[in-house]
Design a protein around this motif. Structure first.
Motif, PDB file in Angstrom:
ATOM      1  N   SER A  30      25.833  19.321  21.197  1.00 32.77           N
ATOM      2  CA  SER A  30      25.978  18.070  21.939  1.00 32.77           C
ATOM      3  C   SER A  30      24.649  17.563  22.496  1.00 32.77           C
ATOM      4  O   SER A  30      24.588  16.471  23.059  1.00 32.77           O
ATOM      5  CB  SER A  30      26.970  18.249  23.092  1.00 32.77           C
ATOM      6  OG  SER A  30      26.488  19.211  24.021  1.00 32.77           O
ATOM      7  N   ALA A  31      23.576  18.352  22.356  1.00 30.17           N
ATOM      8  CA  ALA A  31      22.273  17.939  22.880  1.00 30.17           C
ATOM      9  C   ALA A  31      21.726  16.769  22.071  1.00 30.17           C
ATOM     10  O   ALA A  31      21.647  16.848  20.846  1.00 30.17           O
ATOM     11  CB  ALA A  31      21.291  19.105  22.838  1.00 30.17           C
ATOM     12  N   ARG A  56      21.967   7.994  29.736  1.00 26.56           N
ATOM     13  CA  ARG A  56      22.745   9.205  29.506  1.00 26.56           C
ATOM     14  C   ARG A  56      24.146   8.870  29.011  1.00 26.56           C
ATOM     15  O   ARG A  56      24.822   8.019  29.558  1.00 26.56           O
ATOM     16  CB  ARG A  56      22.817  10.037  30.792  1.00 26.56           C
ATOM     17  CG  ARG A  56      23.479  11.402  30.573  1.00 26.56           C
ATOM     18  CD  ARG A  56      23.302  12.289  31.804  1.00 26.56           C
ATOM     19  NE  ARG A  56      21.886  12.546  32.065  1.00 26.56           N
ATOM     20  CZ  ARG A  56      21.180  13.484  31.425  1.00 26.56           C
ATOM     21  NH1 ARG A  56      21.753  14.215  30.481  1.00 26.56           N
ATOM     22  NH2 ARG A  56      19.913  13.673  31.718  1.00 26.56           N
ATOM     23  N   VAL A 115      18.923  14.664  20.348  1.00 27.19           N
ATOM     24  CA  VAL A 115      17.626  15.083  19.817  1.00 27.19           C
ATOM     25  C   VAL A 115      16.841  13.848  19.379  1.00 27.19           C
ATOM     26  O   VAL A 115      17.376  12.970  18.696  1.00 27.19           O
ATOM     27  CB  VAL A 115      17.813  16.037  18.612  1.00 27.19           C
ATOM     28  CG1 VAL A 115      16.457  16.400  17.999  1.00 27.19           C
ATOM     29  CG2 VAL A 115      18.553  17.300  19.042  1.00 27.19           C
ATOM     30  N   PHE A 164      23.885  18.233  15.132  1.00 30.64           N
ATOM     31  CA  PHE A 164      23.814  17.585  16.438  1.00 30.64           C
ATOM     32  C   PHE A 164      24.511  16.231  16.412  1.00 30.64           C
ATOM     33  O   PHE A 164      24.496  15.520  15.410  1.00 30.64           O
ATOM     34  CB  PHE A 164      22.352  17.423  16.869  1.00 30.64           C
ATOM     35  CG  PHE A 164      21.650  18.734  17.078  1.00 30.64           C
ATOM     36  CD1 PHE A 164      21.887  19.491  18.212  1.00 30.64           C
ATOM     37  CD2 PHE A 164      20.782  19.225  16.122  1.00 30.64           C
ATOM     38  CE1 PHE A 164      21.254  20.711  18.399  1.00 30.64           C
ATOM     39  CE2 PHE A 164      20.134  20.439  16.296  1.00 30.64           C
ATOM     40  CZ  PHE A 164      20.383  21.193  17.440  1.00 30.64           C
ATOM     41  N   LEU A 194      19.942  25.291  20.894  1.00 33.32           N
ATOM     42  CA  LEU A 194      20.506  24.085  21.497  1.00 33.32           C
ATOM     43  C   LEU A 194      21.982  23.924  21.177  1.00 33.32           C
ATOM     44  O   LEU A 194      22.446  24.265  20.087  1.00 33.32           O
ATOM     45  CB  LEU A 194      19.754  22.847  21.001  1.00 33.32           C
ATOM     46  CG  LEU A 194      18.268  22.764  21.326  1.00 33.32           C
ATOM     47  CD1 LEU A 194      17.664  21.516  20.691  1.00 33.32           C
ATOM     48  CD2 LEU A 194      18.041  22.758  22.823  1.00 33.32           C
ATOM     49  N   SER A 195      22.714  23.372  22.149  1.00 32.43           N
ATOM     50  CA  SER A 195      24.105  23.004  21.919  1.00 32.43           C
ATOM     51  C   SER A 195      24.161  21.823  20.962  1.00 32.43           C
ATOM     52  O   SER A 195      23.275  20.966  20.958  1.00 32.43           O
ATOM     53  CB  SER A 195      24.772  22.632  23.244  1.00 32.43           C
ATOM     54  OG  SER A 195      25.978  21.940  23.026  1.00 32.43           O
ATOM     55  N   THR A 204      26.779   9.399  25.141  1.00 34.10           N
ATOM     56  CA  THR A 204      26.924   9.968  23.805  1.00 34.10           C
ATOM     57  C   THR A 204      26.442   9.026  22.709  1.00 34.10           C
ATOM     58  O   THR A 204      26.605   9.308  21.542  1.00 34.10           O
ATOM     59  CB  THR A 204      28.404  10.306  23.542  1.00 34.10           C
ATOM     60  OG1 THR A 204      29.188   9.113  23.712  1.00 34.10           O
ATOM     61  CG2 THR A 204      28.900  11.365  24.512  1.00 34.10           C
TER      62      THR A 204
END
Length: 255
Positions: free
Chosen positions: A36-37, A136, A39, A71, A33-34, A138
């Motif tokens: 930025s994903a 969606r 979790v 993350f 996983l990036s 940050t």
């Protein structure tokens, strides 16, 4: 979304445990996983040591959390202790929930954990539900805990607004009304440099929060307003963090 099992080898009064095999699986699963994903982790017992004397924690959770620290947004959700507690450590938010079964005492407030007897009239205030909302962006999850005593009232309140007739007034060209638990209009296109104003027409508080962290209003009571000037082109998504299912969008175009 990651589901972890930390009660398979649970001993009376003991801490939760993930075990070497599950930890190895977790490390391998998140490696791809990036950073930025976002979790979200589910577990029954807490993944932070709330009260080891009662077994309220997981003895090898530090290793699991070590795989997640890179993350940008990690939400850890669990039950077991039947009460709401929250902790933020770096980019990790830990959140426990109330139960609909029976309340438990606060850590150390009784000789041992277990069902806590309360007067019948108080019971619905110490049982409850948790509502999770993801918008969606940050930021972290929108988590709302509601005792059963207020959850029913909240549901009645929202239903009454769903049946309520919209306000007779109409928003102006550069105005958005917050009415009937929705933004009106929900999507609006404006040129760069436009100053938009949100006005709360409901009789309950709301706010306006950018999912990209561009703007954030204070809590707006009835007839209070918030304004923001859009200085750059782009798509701006926003929501109400008090009622996260309320969402809207502003599309800003070059003049």
């Amino acid at each position: 979304f990651i589901g972890l099992v930390n009660v398979m080898n649970l001993k009376a009064g003991g801490m939760g445990s993930l075990g070497a095999e599950q930890l190895e699986w977790l490390e391998d699963d998140v490696r791809r996983l990036s950073k930025s994903a976002p979790v979200v982790v589910f577990a029954h017992m807490p993944l932070w040591n709330i009260y080891p004397e009662w077994g309220w924690g997981t003895d090898d959770s530090a290793q699991a959390l070590g795989y997640l620290k890179r993350f940008g947004s990690v939400s850890v959700l669990n039950g077991h202790i039947h009460q709401t507690m929250q902790k933020i450590e770096g980019n990790v938010t830990f959140h426990t929930a109330m139960s609909t079964a029976f309340p438990q005492p606060a850590p150390g407030a009784a000789p041992s954990p277990g069902p806590m007897k309360v007067p019948a009239e108080r019971l619905r205030s110490v049982l409850g539900i948790t509502q999770l909302n993801f918008v969606r962006g940050t930021h972290s999850l929108g988590i709302v805990d509601a005792p059963l005593a207020s959850a029913a009232a909240m549901g009645d309140m929202e239903m009454s607004h769903e049946n309520k007739k919209p306000s007779t007034g109409k928003p102006g060209a550069n105005e958005i009304f917050i009415d009937n638990f929705s933004f009106s209009p929900a999507s609006l296109m404006v040129p760069v440099g436009t100053k938009l104003t949100w006005t709360n027409k409901d009789d309950v508080p709301h706010n306006v929060i950018s999912t990209e962290n561009k703007f954030a209003s204070p809590v707006l009571d009835s007839d209070q307003s918030f304004s923001y000037t859009f200085g750059a082109a782009g798509a701006y998504n926003y929501y109400c963090s008090i009622h996260p299912r309320m969402t809207g969008k502003v599309i800003v175009k070059q003049a």
